[in-house]
Design a protein around this motif. Structure first.
Motif, PDB file in Angstrom:
ATOM      1  N   SER A  92     -61.653  23.383  -7.184  1.00 26.39           N
ATOM      2  CA  SER A  92     -61.282  24.502  -8.042  1.00 26.39           C
ATOM      3  C   SER A  92     -62.047  25.781  -7.711  1.00 26.39           C
ATOM      4  O   SER A  92     -61.770  26.835  -8.284  1.00 26.39           O
ATOM      5  CB  SER A  92     -61.511  24.138  -9.510  1.00 26.39           C
ATOM      6  N   PHE A  93     -63.017  25.720  -6.776  1.00 24.52           N
ATOM      7  CA  PHE A  93     -63.814  26.890  -6.434  1.00 24.52           C
ATOM      8  C   PHE A  93     -63.654  27.328  -4.986  1.00 24.52           C
ATOM      9  O   PHE A  93     -63.762  28.506  -4.679  1.00 24.52           O
ATOM     10  CB  PHE A  93     -65.308  26.605  -6.687  1.00 24.52           C
ATOM     11  N   ALA A  94     -63.446  26.381  -4.061  1.00 26.06           N
ATOM     12  CA  ALA A  94     -63.492  26.717  -2.646  1.00 26.06           C
ATOM     13  C   ALA A  94     -62.379  26.013  -1.892  1.00 26.06           C
ATOM     14  O   ALA A  94     -61.900  24.941  -2.294  1.00 26.06           O
ATOM     15  CB  ALA A  94     -64.849  26.334  -2.045  1.00 26.06           C
ATOM     16  N   ALA A  95     -61.958  26.613  -0.778  1.00 26.61           N
ATOM     17  CA  ALA A  95     -60.991  25.977   0.106  1.00 26.61           C
ATOM     18  C   ALA A  95     -61.641  24.766   0.760  1.00 26.61           C
ATOM     19  O   ALA A  95     -62.822  24.793   1.110  1.00 26.61           O
ATOM     20  CB  ALA A  95     -60.519  26.971   1.164  1.00 26.61           C
ATOM     21  N   PRO A  96     -60.893  23.676   0.957  1.00 28.65           N
ATOM     22  CA  PRO A  96     -61.520  22.409   1.351  1.00 28.65           C
ATOM     23  C   PRO A  96     -61.714  22.259   2.854  1.00 28.65           C
ATOM     24  O   PRO A  96     -61.049  22.904   3.666  1.00 28.65           O
ATOM     25  CB  PRO A  96     -60.508  21.370   0.850  1.00 28.65           C
ATOM     26  N   ILE A  97     -62.670  21.395   3.217  1.00 28.00           N
ATOM     27  CA  ILE A  97     -62.776  20.819   4.551  1.00 28.00           C
ATOM     28  C   ILE A  97     -62.467  19.337   4.395  1.00 28.00           C
ATOM     29  O   ILE A  97     -63.125  18.634   3.628  1.00 28.00           O
ATOM     30  CB  ILE A  97     -64.175  21.027   5.155  1.00 28.00           C
ATOM     31  N   GLU A 225     -53.018  22.818 -21.478  1.00 28.14           N
ATOM     32  CA  GLU A 225     -53.091  21.945 -22.635  1.00 28.14           C
ATOM     33  C   GLU A 225     -51.735  21.976 -23.340  1.00 28.14           C
ATOM     34  O   GLU A 225     -50.836  22.726 -22.961  1.00 28.14           O
ATOM     35  CB  GLU A 225     -54.196  22.431 -23.580  1.00 28.14           C
ATOM     36  N   HIS A 226     -51.578  21.177 -24.411  1.00 24.55           N
ATOM     37  CA  HIS A 226     -50.299  21.111 -25.118  1.00 24.55           C
ATOM     38  C   HIS A 226     -49.915  22.464 -25.699  1.00 24.55           C
ATOM     39  O   HIS A 226     -48.761  22.904 -25.583  1.00 24.55           O
ATOM     40  CB  HIS A 226     -50.362  20.052 -26.226  1.00 24.55           C
ATOM     41  N   VAL A 227     -50.863  23.136 -26.370  1.00 22.45           N
ATOM     42  CA  VAL A 227     -50.564  24.425 -27.000  1.00 22.45           C
ATOM     43  C   VAL A 227     -50.175  25.446 -25.942  1.00 22.45           C
ATOM     44  O   VAL A 227     -49.230  26.233 -26.130  1.00 22.45           O
ATOM     45  CB  VAL A 227     -51.782  24.905 -27.817  1.00 22.45           C
ATOM     46  N   GLN A 228     -50.862  25.459 -24.824  1.00 23.42           N
ATOM     47  CA  GLN A 228     -50.571  26.422 -23.766  1.00 23.42           C
ATOM     48  C   GLN A 228     -49.208  26.149 -23.124  1.00 23.42           C
ATOM     49  O   GLN A 228     -48.462  27.078 -22.797  1.00 23.42           O
ATOM     50  CB  GLN A 228     -51.681  26.382 -22.722  1.00 23.42           C
ATOM     51  N   GLU A 229     -48.892  24.886 -22.945  1.00 26.38           N
ATOM     52  CA  GLU A 229     -47.600  24.543 -22.349  1.00 26.38           C
ATOM     53  C   GLU A 229     -46.448  24.937 -23.272  1.00 26.38           C
ATOM     54  O   GLU A 229     -45.416  25.451 -22.826  1.00 26.38           O
ATOM     55  CB  GLU A 229     -47.551  23.038 -22.057  1.00 26.38           C
ATOM     56  N   ALA A 230     -46.628  24.714 -24.581  1.00 28.67           N
ATOM     57  CA  ALA A 230     -45.590  25.089 -25.538  1.00 28.67           C
ATOM     58  C   ALA A 230     -45.372  26.597 -25.562  1.00 28.67           C
ATOM     59  O   ALA A 230     -44.246  27.071 -25.769  1.00 28.67           O
ATOM     60  CB  ALA A 230     -45.956  24.576 -26.932  1.00 28.67           C
ATOM     61  N   ALA A 231     -46.451  27.364 -25.337  1.00 30.45           N
ATOM     62  CA  ALA A 231     -46.334  28.822 -25.341  1.00 30.45           C
ATOM     63  C   ALA A 231     -45.732  29.359 -24.054  1.00 30.45           C
ATOM     64  O   ALA A 231     -45.290  30.512 -24.014  1.00 30.45           O
ATOM     65  CB  ALA A 231     -47.711  29.442 -25.575  1.00 30.45           C
ATOM     66  N   GLY A 232     -45.719  28.558 -22.982  1.00 36.25           N
ATOM     67  CA  GLY A 232     -45.197  29.024 -21.700  1.00 36.25           C
ATOM     68  C   GLY A 232     -46.240  29.623 -20.777  1.00 36.25           C
ATOM     69  O   GLY A 232     -45.911  30.405 -19.879  1.00 36.25           O
ATOM     70  N   GLN A 233     -47.508  29.243 -20.957  1.00 45.07           N
ATOM     71  CA  GLN A 233     -48.583  29.807 -20.126  1.00 45.07           C
ATOM     72  C   GLN A 233     -48.417  29.425 -18.663  1.00 45.07           C
ATOM     73  O   GLN A 233     -48.027  28.312 -18.323  1.00 45.07           O
ATOM     74  CB  GLN A 233     -49.936  29.320 -20.639  1.00 45.07           C
ATOM     75  N   ARG A 234     -48.776  30.342 -17.786  1.00 45.27           N
ATOM     76  CA  ARG A 234     -48.826  30.084 -16.345  1.00 45.27           C
ATOM     77  C   ARG A 234     -50.035  30.822 -15.778  1.00 45.27           C
ATOM     78  O   ARG A 234     -50.121  32.038 -15.831  1.00 45.27           O
ATOM     79  CB  ARG A 234     -47.535  30.579 -15.680  1.00 45.27           C
ATOM     80  N   GLN A 235     -50.987  30.045 -15.268  1.00 43.07           N
ATOM     81  CA  GLN A 235     -52.166  30.619 -14.617  1.00 43.07           C
ATOM     82  C   GLN A 235     -52.224  30.119 -13.179  1.00 43.07           C
ATOM     83  O   GLN A 235     -52.025  28.925 -12.921  1.00 43.07           O
ATOM     84  CB  GLN A 235     -53.451  30.227 -15.357  1.00 43.07           C
ATOM     85  N   ASP A 236     -52.493  31.033 -12.277  1.00 42.80           N
ATOM     86  CA  ASP A 236     -52.563  30.708 -10.849  1.00 42.80           C
ATOM     87  C   ASP A 236     -53.927  31.087 -10.310  1.00 42.80           C
ATOM     88  O   ASP A 236     -54.481  32.151 -10.641  1.00 42.80           O
ATOM     89  CB  ASP A 236     -51.482  31.465 -10.069  1.00 42.80           C
ATOM     90  N   ARG A 237     -54.466  30.194  -9.481  1.00 42.41           N
ATOM     91  CA  ARG A 237     -55.745  30.460  -8.843  1.00 42.41           C
ATOM     92  C   ARG A 237     -55.604  30.319  -7.335  1.00 42.41           C
ATOM     93  O   ARG A 237     -54.704  29.638  -6.821  1.00 42.41           O
ATOM     94  CB  ARG A 237     -56.820  29.492  -9.348  1.00 42.41           C
ATOM     95  N   GLY A 238     -56.517  30.967  -6.621  1.00 37.43           N
ATOM     96  CA  GLY A 238     -56.513  30.888  -5.168  1.00 37.43           C
ATOM     97  C   GLY A 238     -57.926  30.931  -4.632  1.00 37.43           C
ATOM     98  O   GLY A 238     -58.828  31.520  -5.245  1.00 37.43           O
ATOM     99  N   ALA A 239     -58.140  30.276  -3.501  1.00 42.07           N
ATOM    100  CA  ALA A 239     -59.437  30.305  -2.816  1.00 42.07           C
ATOM    101  C   ALA A 239     -59.166  30.458  -1.330  1.00 42.07           C
ATOM    102  O   ALA A 239     -58.342  29.724  -0.763  1.00 42.07           O
ATOM    103  CB  ALA A 239     -60.230  29.029  -3.094  1.00 42.07           C
ATOM    104  N   ARG A 240     -59.852  31.388  -0.708  1.00 40.70           N
ATOM    105  CA  ARG A 240     -59.656  31.646   0.718  1.00 40.70           C
ATOM    106  C   ARG A 240     -61.011  31.830   1.383  1.00 40.70           C
ATOM    107  O   ARG A 240     -61.896  32.488   0.833  1.00 40.70           O
ATOM    108  CB  ARG A 240     -58.784  32.882   0.928  1.00 40.70           C
ATOM    109  N   GLU A 241     -61.180  31.247   2.583  1.00 40.76           N
ATOM    110  CA  GLU A 241     -62.464  31.318   3.273  1.00 40.76           C
ATOM    111  C   GLU A 241     -62.239  31.443   4.776  1.00 40.76           C
ATOM    112  O   GLU A 241     -61.415  30.737   5.355  1.00 40.76           O
ATOM    113  CB  GLU A 241     -63.295  30.074   2.981  1.00 40.76           C
ATOM    114  N   THR A 242     -62.995  32.320   5.400  1.00 43.95           N
ATOM    115  CA  THR A 242     -62.988  32.485   6.852  1.00 43.95           C
ATOM    116  C   THR A 242     -64.434  32.444   7.345  1.00 43.95           C
ATOM    117  O   THR A 242     -65.279  33.192   6.846  1.00 43.95           O
ATOM    118  CB  THR A 242     -62.339  33.810   7.271  1.00 43.95           C
ATOM    119  N   ILE A 243     -64.710  31.553   8.302  1.00 42.21           N
ATOM    120  CA  ILE A 243     -66.071  31.342   8.809  1.00 42.21           C
ATOM    121  C   ILE A 243     -66.076  31.487  10.325  1.00 42.21           C
ATOM    122  O   ILE A 243     -65.189  30.963  11.016  1.00 42.21           O
ATOM    123  CB  ILE A 243     -66.606  29.942   8.443  1.00 42.21           C
ATOM    124  N   GLY A 244     -67.087  32.180  10.826  1.00 45.04           N
ATOM    125  CA  GLY A 244     -67.335  32.242  12.263  1.00 45.04           C
ATOM    126  C   GLY A 244     -68.787  31.868  12.544  1.00 45.04           C
ATOM    127  O   GLY A 244     -69.699  32.395  11.901  1.00 45.04           O
TER     128      GLY A 244
END
Length: 622
Positions: A92-97, A225-244
């Motif tokens: 939930s915090f970082a792009a995976p290896i 959660e149930h209350v959020q789903e009933a309300a129609g909530q939509r939250q999107d997250r993203g994680a991006r990492e570039t290493i050299g």
């Protein structure tokens, strides 16, 4: 009579029984075998390496794959190809290896070499895949599972002359990426991707130059959660990492090696919410750019293995955050309906270290000392000695060992600028902001390693950790945005055992057991506190079970080789549960999470009859 020089013949005999017990091991280190890596069970995207680490004794994974070694919060350090990464590496915090790119994996929880610092709850050493076999070669891996999960991996490598190069690419899709807070699996779709390339060249017989580039990203939804789903909530997250990473090794002599490594990387994490989000519509964009340089000299001198080095780490941190409250009933009166923040900070850290591993017959002694300097919101420096001793008893093939680590751990920098900003005083009439100080700790361990019948290895140990400014985390209002806090003291103790069968005929595997008790001690010494928490933050004294206080943990993995090209594997795990805090009514709990999760301990006891600190065994709540 003709005389000639006889042909020189050399023979090398390798006995597996001699390697079951390492007579020079002075602390707890669990090495995951190449066979276990290559035959790892299919995991959800972003979890394959985490599951291998979590199977080792002393580790607990909370919801969403956040690893906690021996009761530590956000104090896991990954060392990938010799370069440390000290930020939160959970899905939930970082792009995976992923495990497909891993050649070797070692997990340390005690007697840390002095070259490791800053985050020392546990260290995960990873060497990525390097196959110097001459000619072109590669591999293809495909997997799938429930929740529409599919994963594909492609790797190609080539070695010619003094050159070695390779590329790899991986992509995955799933409809269950995070651990949902309810039994239903609402809004949990995710896609991940990763691309890596490396090139190495032997410039001379004494010089080697290497370069690695990696780009990875994850785009996923936040489960409702149930209350959020009933309300129609939509939250999107993203994680991006570039290493050299650029590395250079020079062999000064057969006994002296120099190593120089430099890294630059950029990370970006984001959160967005639609207009139907409840009780708050939050948005975030958090990024940092890191520049890291490390130089070391290693030398072998009779019975000594010496190493000394310097490292410098510079980070430029940017944080943006905003919210709009959509359900004011869920907040204290007077909480602003809207809020916006933007901040920038510079993290400057330097260190030097020296260490020596002395092989003295049956005795092995590891000595080390490290000096750290930290400067972000506060300035701090510390000198940290390390000591480990092992004694080998060859008649029974057993090693007794003990170690002491003095550690200096820097605060997590996820959202540290937000929680420390004067702008937070606008959130409530009562706001307390305390700068989060680095943590100092004393880690003790004693244990033994024993070989049985040349086929079994038993590792068992007892440990104790005592820290000041014990690190933890908290949430900002109901946004799901976490930030670091600290308590006056933390004390963790426990015992671990692992019985391993590296290879007995066609069977290999292990079973492990961990017992751990962890307490934090108030008052708080750092972090952000809003509303009613302000009145008790500085005056309340006492102790409480830390959120990683899982008393009993059992884990096992076994594999049976059917034929040379086919095998089956199985495993299981058990955890006795984690403590959590819930301040609302039982009716609120049922409305948010459902009736099934409103019972605790697996016995169907009503939440109303339980004290404030309870053990909730269902995953996703703790």
């Amino acid at each position: 009579m003709t005389l000639s020089v006889a042909t020189v013949q050399t023979s090398l005999v390798v006995k597996d029984s001699d390697t079951l017990v390492d007579p020079h091991r002075t602390g707890t280190i669990n090495r995951v075998s190449p066979a276990a890596i290559g035959h790892a069970s299919v995991a959800l995207p972003g979890r394959s390496v985490i599951e291998l680490v979590n199977a080792q004794p002393g580790w607990v994974a909370e919801s969403n794959g956040a690893l906690h070694p021996r009761g530590s919060e956000y104090q896991t350090q990954y060392v990938i190809d010799g370069v440390p990464l000290t930020d939160n590496r959970s899905p939930s915090f970082a792009a995976p290896i992923e495990v497909n790119d891993v050649e070797s994996l070692s997990v340390l929880t005690a007697n840390f070499p002095a070259e490791y610092g800053r985050k020392l709850g546990g260290v995960v050493e990873i060497s990525t895949l390097r196959n110097p076999r001459q000619g072109f070669h590669g591999s293809v891996v495909a997997s799938g599972g429930s929740f529409s999960t599919a994963d594909g991996y492609l790797m190609a490598q080539d070695s010619w002359g003094k050159n070695n190069a390779g590329i790899s690419s991986e992509g995955a899709i799933t409809r269950r990426y995070l651990d949902p807070p309810v039994l239903d699996n609402f809004t949990n779709h995710a896609t991940t991707s990763d691309f890596a390339a490396y090139y190495e060249r032997d410039l001379t017989s004494r010089d080697r130059l290497g370069a690695t580039v990696r780009h990875s990203q994850a785009v996923f939804q936040v489960p409702n959660e149930h209350v959020q789903e009933a309300a129609g909530q939509r939250q999107d997250r993203g994680a991006r990492e570039t290493i050299g990473v650029l590395s250079y090794q020079h062999l000064f002599s057969p006994d002296v090696l120099g190593d120089l490594r430099g890294m630059t990387r950029g990370d970006l994490a984001s959160l967005s919410s639609n207009d139907l989000s409840r009780p708050i519509m939050a948005g975030q964009e958090r990024s940092f750019r890191e520049s890291y340089v490390k130089g070391s000299i290693s030398a072998h001198r009779k019975s000594h293995e010496l190493k000394a080095g310097l490292e410098v780490d510079y980070d430029s941190i940017h944080e943006r955050f905003n919210y709009i409250i959509t359900d004011p009933v869920q907040f204290d009166p007077g909480t602003p309906r809207t809020f916006r923040f933007a901040g920038h900070g510079l993290d400057r850290e330097q260190a030097w270290y020296a260490q020596d591993l002395m092989l003295l017959g049956r005795w092995t002694v590891s000595l080390g000392v490290r000096w750290d300097h930290y400067q972000l919101l506060v300035k701090a420096s510390a000198l940290s000695p390390r000591l480990g001793i092992a004694w080998y008893w060859p008649q029974v093939d057993m090693v007794l060992h003990a170690s002491y680590d003095r550690v200096f751990q820097t605060p997590a920098f996820e959202n540290i600028l937000l929680s420390s900003s004067p702008a937070m005083t606008a959130l409530n009439e009562q706001v307390l902001r305390l700068p989060v100080q680095p943590s100092h700790g004393n880690f003790y361990e004693a244990g033994l390693i024993k070989n049985f019948l040349g086929k079994f290895r038993l590792d068992t140990n007892y440990y104790q950790r005592v820290l000041d400014n014990y690190a933890d985390d908290d949430l900002l209002l109901n946004t799901g945005i976490g930030f670091p806090i600290a308590f006056r003291k933390g004390r963790i103790y426990g015992a671990e055992s692992k019985l391993e069968i590296p290879g007995w005929g066609r069977v290999s595997g292990f079973v492990s057991y961990s017992y751990m008790v962890g307490f934090g001690y108030t008052p708080v010494t750092g972090g952000l506190f809003v509303g009613n928490d302000v009145t008790t933050a500085l005056t309340n004294t006492g102790r409480f079970p830390v959120t990683q206080d899982q008393r009993n943990t059992i884990s096992s993995r076994f594999r049976y080789q059917l034929v040379p090209r086919a095998w089956i594997g199985f495993g299981g795990s058990y955890g006795s549960g984690l403590p959590t805090e819930f301040n609302d009514t039982p009716e609120d709990l049922i409305q948010q999470f459902g009736q099934a999760i409103s019972t605790v301990g697996g016995y169907g006891l009503p939440f109303l009859s339980m004290p404030r600190w309870v053990r909730i065994c269902l995953k996703g709540i703790a």
